[in-house]
Enzyme design. Structure first.
Site, PDB file in Angstrom:
ATOM      1  N   HIS A  93      30.373   3.472  86.184  1.00 35.49           N
ATOM      2  CA  HIS A  93      29.770   3.982  84.858  1.00 35.49           C
ATOM      3  C   HIS A  93      30.184   5.815  85.084  1.00 35.49           C
ATOM      4  O   HIS A  93      30.139   6.567  84.167  1.00 35.49           O
ATOM      5  CB  HIS A  93      28.008   3.609  85.667  1.00 35.49           C
ATOM      6  N   ASP A 140      30.178  -2.196  89.509  1.00 36.08           N
ATOM      7  CA  ASP A 140      30.202  -0.743  89.301  1.00 36.08           C
ATOM      8  C   ASP A 140      31.262  -0.034  90.252  1.00 36.08           C
ATOM      9  O   ASP A 140      31.051   0.613  90.672  1.00 36.08           O
ATOM     10  CB  ASP A 140      29.003   0.197  89.212  1.00 36.08           C
ATOM     11  N   GLN A 194      21.629  12.344  91.848  1.00 35.36           N
ATOM     12  CA  GLN A 194      22.140  11.973  90.574  1.00 35.36           C
ATOM     13  C   GLN A 194      23.703  13.151  91.360  1.00 35.36           C
ATOM     14  O   GLN A 194      23.298  14.437  91.778  1.00 35.36           O
ATOM     15  CB  GLN A 194      21.078  12.796  89.416  1.00 35.36           C
ATOM     16  N   GLY A 195      24.491  12.827  90.080  1.00 36.12           N
ATOM     17  CA  GLY A 195      26.351  13.643  90.648  1.00 36.12           C
ATOM     18  C   GLY A 195      26.293  12.721  92.101  1.00 36.12           C
ATOM     19  O   GLY A 195      27.809  13.441  91.691  1.00 36.12           O
ATOM     20  N   ASP A 196      26.456  12.447  92.640  1.00 31.55           N
ATOM     21  CA  ASP A 196      26.561  11.943  93.915  1.00 31.55           C
ATOM     22  C   ASP A 196      28.105  10.566  93.249  1.00 31.55           C
ATOM     23  O   ASP A 196      28.728   9.714  94.059  1.00 31.55           O
ATOM     24  CB  ASP A 196      26.324  12.045  94.787  1.00 31.55           C
ATOM     25  N   SER A 197      27.562   9.817  92.142  1.00 29.44           N
ATOM     26  CA  SER A 197      27.892   8.391  92.140  1.00 29.44           C
ATOM     27  C   SER A 197      29.479   8.486  91.934  1.00 29.44           C
ATOM     28  O   SER A 197      30.150   9.653  91.676  1.00 29.44           O
ATOM     29  CB  SER A 197      27.226   8.226  90.598  1.00 29.44           C
TER      30      SER A 197
HETATM   31  N1  ARG Z   1      23.937   6.795  89.320  1.00 23.71           N
HETATM   32  C1  ARG Z   1      23.781   8.003  90.099  1.00 23.71           C
HETATM   33  C2  ARG Z   1      24.593   9.290  89.492  1.00 23.71           C
HETATM   34  O1  ARG Z   1      25.623   8.442  88.885  1.00 23.71           O
HETATM   35  C3  ARG Z   1      23.893   8.318  91.322  1.00 23.71           C
HETATM   36  C4  ARG Z   1      22.229   7.962  91.752  1.00 23.71           C
HETATM   37  C5  ARG Z   1      22.335   7.403  93.579  1.00 23.71           C
HETATM   38  N2  ARG Z   1      21.182   6.983  93.305  1.00 23.71           N
HETATM   39  C6  ARG Z   1      20.834   6.903  94.766  1.00 23.71           C
HETATM   40  N3  ARG Z   1      19.622   7.361  95.441  1.00 23.71           N
HETATM   41  N4  ARG Z   1      21.265   7.086  95.796  1.00 23.71           N
HETATM   42  O2  ARG Z   1      25.448  10.537  90.478  1.00 23.71           O
END
Ligand code: ARG
Length: 269
Positions: free
Chosen positions: A82, A128, A215-218
């Site tokens: 993603h 993913d 968010q941002g760690d993905s």
């Molecule tokens: N989807 C998020 C991103 O794009 C990462 C989310 C991870 N969330 C979590 N609760 N570990 O950065």
């Protein structure tokens, strides 16, 4: 309120350190947040790219960091599908060797090709993962890929790394952060998320939440030592009780990642 919570957390960290020391378990990042640093990823501490040279971040063409990644060969970075799909390939940049986003440290490289499993549609459905094939090689140490399932045992302490939000709904970090989270069993994760798929995903986190990716760690790494077991993928909010972080289960894709990352594999056209 905030003060009480901080004191409580500090106490818990101290207690964890004492228990770990008594059991002579290495205290990885059980380091407590220093008074100057705000706790982050969510609930972690600042980390050094010297300790994690394979941790990288992705930016769009205006230089905004939007995801993480991890160096798997001198010319390849693994990330989340993603993330790889969020920005046009020609606008995508990999930034390596830069702990603090506000500096010009390290190296910025572009991407010549992207591999994503054809089955990927949505992080909640799995698969993913992506491999970004770089236009130049990176002079930093690569992460190891797992050889077997042993590092996925429930309770294995893993370290998540990233430049993402430091609180649910909060701002992104300027610096690399790390946090230690235990691997959650498949049954445990299924009870948190009905769409959990034990083939393509693995969960990590504490029952009480508090420490997590956000968010941002993905796309960023979940490692045990220097072995990559997960890639930050999704979660319900961040650091919520009963809602562990969900990561791509790297072992499932290790052979494909290895072959896609192999610099002898050329793209002809
Ligand atoms: N989807 C998020 C991103 O794009 C990462 C989310 C991870 N969330 C979590 N609760 N570990 O950065």
């Amino acid at each position: 309120m905030a003060k009480h919570r901080r004191r409580d957390r500090r106490f818990r960290f101290a207690l964890a350190a004492v228990i770990a020391a008594a059991a002579s378990v290495p205290v990885v990042a059980a380091a407590m947040p220093s008074t100057s640093a705000r706790p982050d990823i969510v609930g972690g501490t600042e980390a050094s790219v010297r300790d994690y040279p394979y941790a990288v971040f992705l930016t769009d063409k205006s230089g905004n960091q939007f995801c993480g990644g991890v160096i798997v060969s001198p010319t390849a970075v693994a990330t989340a599908a993603h993330c790889a799909k969020a920005v046009a390939r020609t606008d995508l940049r990999v930034v390596a060797g830069r702990q603090d986003k506000r500096t010009n440290d390290g190296k910025v490289v572009s991407v010549r090709d992207v591999w994503i499993p054809s089955s990927f549609s949505d992080p909640g459905k799995g698969d993913d993962v992506a491999v970004l094939k770089l236009s130049q090689s990176l002079p930093y140490r690569t992460v190891n890929l797992p050889g077997d399932d042993s590092l996925y045992a429930e309770g294995t302490k893993a370290t998540v790394l990233g430049w993402g939000r430091t609180a649910d709904g909060g701002a992104r970090s300027d610096v690399l952060r790390s946090a230690v989270v235990p691997v959650v069993s498949d049954d445990g994760c299924r009870s948190s998320y009905s769409n959990y798929d034990s083939r393509s995903m693995v969960c990590a986190g504490y029952p009480q939440g508090e420490i997590d990716a956000c968010q941002g760690d993905s796309g960023g790494p979940l490692v045990v030592g220097d072995t990559l077991i997960g890639i930050v993928s999704w979660g319900d909010g961040c650091a919520r009780p009963g809602k562990p972080g969900v990561y791509t289960r790297v072992i499932t894709y290790a052979d494909e990642i290895r072959s896609e990352a192999d610099p002898s594999r050329r793209v002809f056209w």
